[in-house]
Design a protein around this motif. Sequence first.
Motif, mmCIF file in Angstrom:
data_model
loop_
_atom_site.group_PDB
_atom_site.id
_atom_site.type_symbol
_atom_site.label_atom_id
_atom_site.label_comp_id
_atom_site.label_asym_id
_atom_site.label_seq_id
_atom_site.Cartn_x
_atom_site.Cartn_y
_atom_site.Cartn_z
ATOM 1 N N LEU A 1 0.834 -1.198 0.000
ATOM 2 C CA LEU A 1 0.000 0.000 0.000
ATOM 3 C C LEU A 1 0.870 1.250 0.000
ATOM 4 C CD1 LEU A 1 -2.662 1.512 0.203
ATOM 5 C CD2 LEU A 1 -2.611 1.156 2.681
ATOM 6 N N ALA A 2 1.905 1.252 0.835
ATOM 7 C CA ALA A 2 2.798 2.413 0.902
ATOM 8 C C ALA A 2 3.474 2.647 -0.446
ATOM 9 C CB ALA A 2 3.845 2.199 1.993
ATOM 10 N N TYR A 3 3.871 1.558 -1.102
ATOM 11 C CA TYR A 3 4.551 1.669 -2.391
ATOM 12 C C TYR A 3 3.621 2.253 -3.453
ATOM 13 C CZ TYR A 3 7.598 0.316 -6.263
ATOM 14 O OH TYR A 3 8.403 0.333 -7.376
ATOM 15 N N VAL A 4 2.387 1.771 -3.469
ATOM 16 C CA VAL A 4 1.412 2.270 -4.443
ATOM 17 C C VAL A 4 1.144 3.756 -4.207
ATOM 18 C CG1 VAL A 4 -1.005 2.150 -5.172
ATOM 19 C CG2 VAL A 4 0.310 0.041 -4.866
ATOM 20 N N GLN A 5 0.962 4.133 -2.966
ATOM 21 C CA GLN A 5 0.687 5.531 -2.644
ATOM 22 C C GLN A 5 1.863 6.438 -2.996
ATOM 23 O OE1 GLN A 5 -0.366 5.003 1.498
ATOM 24 N NE2 GLN A 5 -2.567 5.076 1.049
ATOM 25 N N GLN A 6 3.061 5.936 -2.793
ATOM 26 C CA GLN A 6 4.254 6.713 -3.125
ATOM 27 C C GLN A 6 4.407 6.918 -4.628
ATOM 28 O OE1 GLN A 6 7.440 4.495 -1.332
ATOM 29 N NE2 GLN A 6 6.740 4.931 0.762
ATOM 30 N N ASN A 7 3.803 6.024 -5.392
ATOM 31 C CA ASN A 7 3.930 6.089 -6.843
ATOM 32 C C ASN A 7 2.639 6.562 -7.520
ATOM 33 O OD1 ASN A 7 6.693 4.799 -7.829
ATOM 34 N ND2 ASN A 7 6.015 3.671 -6.011
ATOM 35 N N GLU A 8 1.874 7.370 -6.815
ATOM 36 C CA GLU A 8 0.630 7.891 -7.369
ATOM 37 C C GLU A 8 0.866 8.620 -8.693
ATOM 38 O OE1 GLU A 8 -3.000 11.020 -6.290
ATOM 39 O OE2 GLU A 8 -1.504 10.491 -4.762
#
Length: 210
Positions: free
Chosen positions: A121-128
């Motif tokens: 989740l953190a990775y996806v959010q960081q790569n918005e």
Amino acid sequence: MKVQQISKLIKDTGLSPERLAVYFQVSNMTLRRWLKKPVGYKIPAQYETNLHQGVLTLVKNGMLPKENEIVLESYDFMQSLSTKNSFTMMDLTMEQFEKTSQDEEGTVDLCLKLGQKDESLAYVQQNEEKLREYEQKGSSIGEKVSTLWKVLNGSDVQRTNKYVAIGALFYLLFPFDFIPDAIPAVGFLDDIAVLGVAVDYYLKLKPFKG
């Protein structure tokens, strides 16, 4: 990689051993010591990653064509290395990936496994920003990314039901960040297929409305 290949790289690029050593991230003395070995001498394995990364950097800098035989070997090596790194970091096995290619249920299971990790989740959010770029292209993949992003940020889907969306978006983003820019994007499963299965999963849910 063997000594004869390094000699060929010197010839093909026109670089001196000193300059090539910089690309390989080894000392000039080390490279010259290799060149004194028989042409069939295999460079020690601990240098292999640096050598292949150096070759791909030469490609990126326009000093070698992608069709060069040594370049193709470096592509294969780095692709294999990236795959192993991806499996390790995602805590998955080859068998689990192979299962996903057989049916939609397997693909959903893969997305669930990935989506349950806080790191995903953190990775996806960081790569918005990267996801927004997909959306702006207006392609089929962009539409699917847009739908899954709405699921991720929507209040009408329970947190536990967001795991598939997180996992699918993570799969789209993650593996290729570990492959150098010079290597064509490749993957075990077709990105659009994984995203499509995830979107279909949510279309069957209520009260998700798309």
